[in-house]
Design a protein around this motif. Sequence first.
Motif, PDB file in Angstrom:
ATOM      1  N   THR A   1       3.338  -3.290  17.776  1.00 37.68           N
ATOM      2  CA  THR A   1       2.004  -3.832  17.536  1.00 37.68           C
ATOM      3  C   THR A   1       0.898  -2.906  18.033  1.00 37.68           C
ATOM      4  O   THR A   1      -0.257  -3.277  18.039  1.00 37.68           O
ATOM      5  CB  THR A   1       1.843  -5.211  18.212  1.00 37.68           C
ATOM      6  N   GLY A   2       1.284  -1.699  18.409  1.00 35.31           N
ATOM      7  CA  GLY A   2       0.299  -0.724  18.875  1.00 35.31           C
ATOM      8  C   GLY A   2      -0.547  -0.189  17.735  1.00 35.31           C
ATOM      9  O   GLY A   2      -0.624  -0.757  16.659  1.00 35.31           O
ATOM     10  N   ARG A   3      -1.151   0.928  17.980  1.00 30.93           N
ATOM     11  CA  ARG A   3      -2.069   1.518  17.003  1.00 30.93           C
ATOM     12  C   ARG A   3      -1.398   1.910  15.696  1.00 30.93           C
ATOM     13  O   ARG A   3      -2.046   1.990  14.666  1.00 30.93           O
ATOM     14  CB  ARG A   3      -2.726   2.752  17.607  1.00 30.93           C
ATOM     15  N   ARG A   4      -0.083   2.159  15.724  1.00 32.54           N
ATOM     16  CA  ARG A   4       0.594   2.657  14.522  1.00 32.54           C
ATOM     17  C   ARG A   4       1.053   1.543  13.592  1.00 32.54           C
ATOM     18  O   ARG A   4       1.399   1.820  12.448  1.00 32.54           O
ATOM     19  CB  ARG A   4       1.767   3.527  14.923  1.00 32.54           C
TER      20      ARG A   4
ATOM     21  N   ALA B   1       1.867   0.362   8.265  1.00 31.43           N
ATOM     22  CA  ALA B   1       0.785  -0.234   7.482  1.00 31.43           C
ATOM     23  C   ALA B   1      -0.426  -0.419   8.397  1.00 31.43           C
ATOM     24  O   ALA B   1      -0.373  -0.124   9.582  1.00 31.43           O
ATOM     25  CB  ALA B   1       1.215  -1.571   6.886  1.00 31.43           C
ATOM     26  N   ASP B   2      -1.483  -0.953   7.828  1.00 26.01           N
ATOM     27  CA  ASP B   2      -2.685  -1.170   8.626  1.00 26.01           C
ATOM     28  C   ASP B   2      -2.606  -2.451   9.451  1.00 26.01           C
ATOM     29  O   ASP B   2      -3.458  -2.699  10.293  1.00 26.01           O
ATOM     30  CB  ASP B   2      -3.927  -1.188   7.727  1.00 26.01           C
ATOM     31  N   ARG B   3      -1.594  -3.251   9.219  1.00 21.38           N
ATOM     32  CA  ARG B   3      -1.320  -4.460  10.013  1.00 21.38           C
ATOM     33  C   ARG B   3       0.177  -4.522  10.291  1.00 21.38           C
ATOM     34  O   ARG B   3       0.990  -4.145   9.451  1.00 21.38           O
ATOM     35  CB  ARG B   3      -1.730  -5.722   9.256  1.00 21.38           C
ATOM     36  N   THR B   4       0.545  -5.038  11.450  1.00 23.05           N
ATOM     37  CA  THR B   4       1.949  -5.108  11.829  1.00 23.05           C
ATOM     38  C   THR B   4       2.736  -6.002  10.881  1.00 23.05           C
ATOM     39  O   THR B   4       3.833  -5.645  10.453  1.00 23.05           O
ATOM     40  CB  THR B   4       2.085  -5.602  13.284  1.00 23.05           C
ATOM     41  N   ALA B   5       2.191  -7.154  10.534  1.00 21.98           N
ATOM     42  CA  ALA B   5       2.902  -8.067   9.633  1.00 21.98           C
ATOM     43  C   ALA B   5       3.122  -7.419   8.267  1.00 21.98           C
ATOM     44  O   ALA B   5       4.171  -7.590   7.646  1.00 21.98           O
ATOM     45  CB  ALA B   5       2.138  -9.375   9.477  1.00 21.98           C
ATOM     46  N   ARG B   6       2.150  -6.653   7.824  1.00 23.58           N
ATOM     47  CA  ARG B   6       2.272  -5.966   6.536  1.00 23.58           C
ATOM     48  C   ARG B   6       3.371  -4.895   6.610  1.00 23.58           C
ATOM     49  O   ARG B   6       4.138  -4.709   5.666  1.00 23.58           O
ATOM     50  CB  ARG B   6       0.939  -5.348   6.154  1.00 23.58           C
ATOM     51  N   ALA B   7       3.467  -4.188   7.726  1.00 23.34           N
ATOM     52  CA  ALA B   7       4.535  -3.200   7.899  1.00 23.34           C
ATOM     53  C   ALA B   7       5.897  -3.883   7.882  1.00 23.34           C
ATOM     54  O   ALA B   7       6.848  -3.391   7.259  1.00 23.34           O
ATOM     55  CB  ALA B   7       4.336  -2.438   9.206  1.00 23.34           C
ATOM     56  N   TRP B   8       6.012  -5.034   8.540  1.00 23.59           N
ATOM     57  CA  TRP B   8       7.268  -5.781   8.564  1.00 23.59           C
ATOM     58  C   TRP B   8       7.616  -6.255   7.151  1.00 23.59           C
ATOM     59  O   TRP B   8       8.764  -6.175   6.722  1.00 23.59           O
ATOM     60  CB  TRP B   8       7.139  -6.944   9.521  1.00 23.59           C
ATOM     61  N   LEU B   9       6.634  -6.734   6.431  1.00 26.90           N
ATOM     62  CA  LEU B   9       6.828  -7.153   5.044  1.00 26.90           C
ATOM     63  C   LEU B   9       7.365  -5.988   4.213  1.00 26.90           C
ATOM     64  O   LEU B   9       8.344  -6.133   3.474  1.00 26.90           O
ATOM     65  CB  LEU B   9       5.510  -7.674   4.467  1.00 26.90           C
ATOM     66  N   LEU B  10       6.749  -4.831   4.329  1.00 19.02           N
ATOM     67  CA  LEU B  10       7.190  -3.665   3.560  1.00 19.02           C
ATOM     68  C   LEU B  10       8.612  -3.239   3.923  1.00 19.02           C
ATOM     69  O   LEU B  10       9.427  -2.944   3.045  1.00 19.02           O
ATOM     70  CB  LEU B  10       6.229  -2.502   3.775  1.00 19.02           C
ATOM     71  N   ALA B  11       8.916  -3.208   5.212  1.00 15.99           N
ATOM     72  CA  ALA B  11      10.261  -2.819   5.641  1.00 15.99           C
ATOM     73  C   ALA B  11      11.296  -3.811   5.116  1.00 15.99           C
ATOM     74  O   ALA B  11      12.368  -3.413   4.646  1.00 15.99           O
ATOM     75  CB  ALA B  11      10.322  -2.731   7.162  1.00 15.99           C
TER      76      ALA B  11
END
Length: 73
Positions: free
Chosen positions: A33-36, A53-63
């Motif tokens: 949940t840091g800057r990355r 991604a620009d949001r943590t939840a969005r990165a999790w969704l993509l993965a």
Amino acid sequence: RMIDVSDAYSGSLDAAKALHDALLPGWKARIDTGRRHRAWVLDDRGTKIDAYADRTARAWLLATLRAYRETQP
């Protein structure tokens, strides 16, 4: 139970987790949940799929979606 993917896209970690659990049973998830805003999912064989991604939840969704796509015949 219906899962609204747009909630995960909008930033809901609960929605991202629900989708992960539905599509990738038995896979583990890790989030940064840091800057990355990085997330990655891992299966029991060591397969690792990650996303940024620009949001943590969005990165999790993509993965999750990338890993699900790779598990399909």
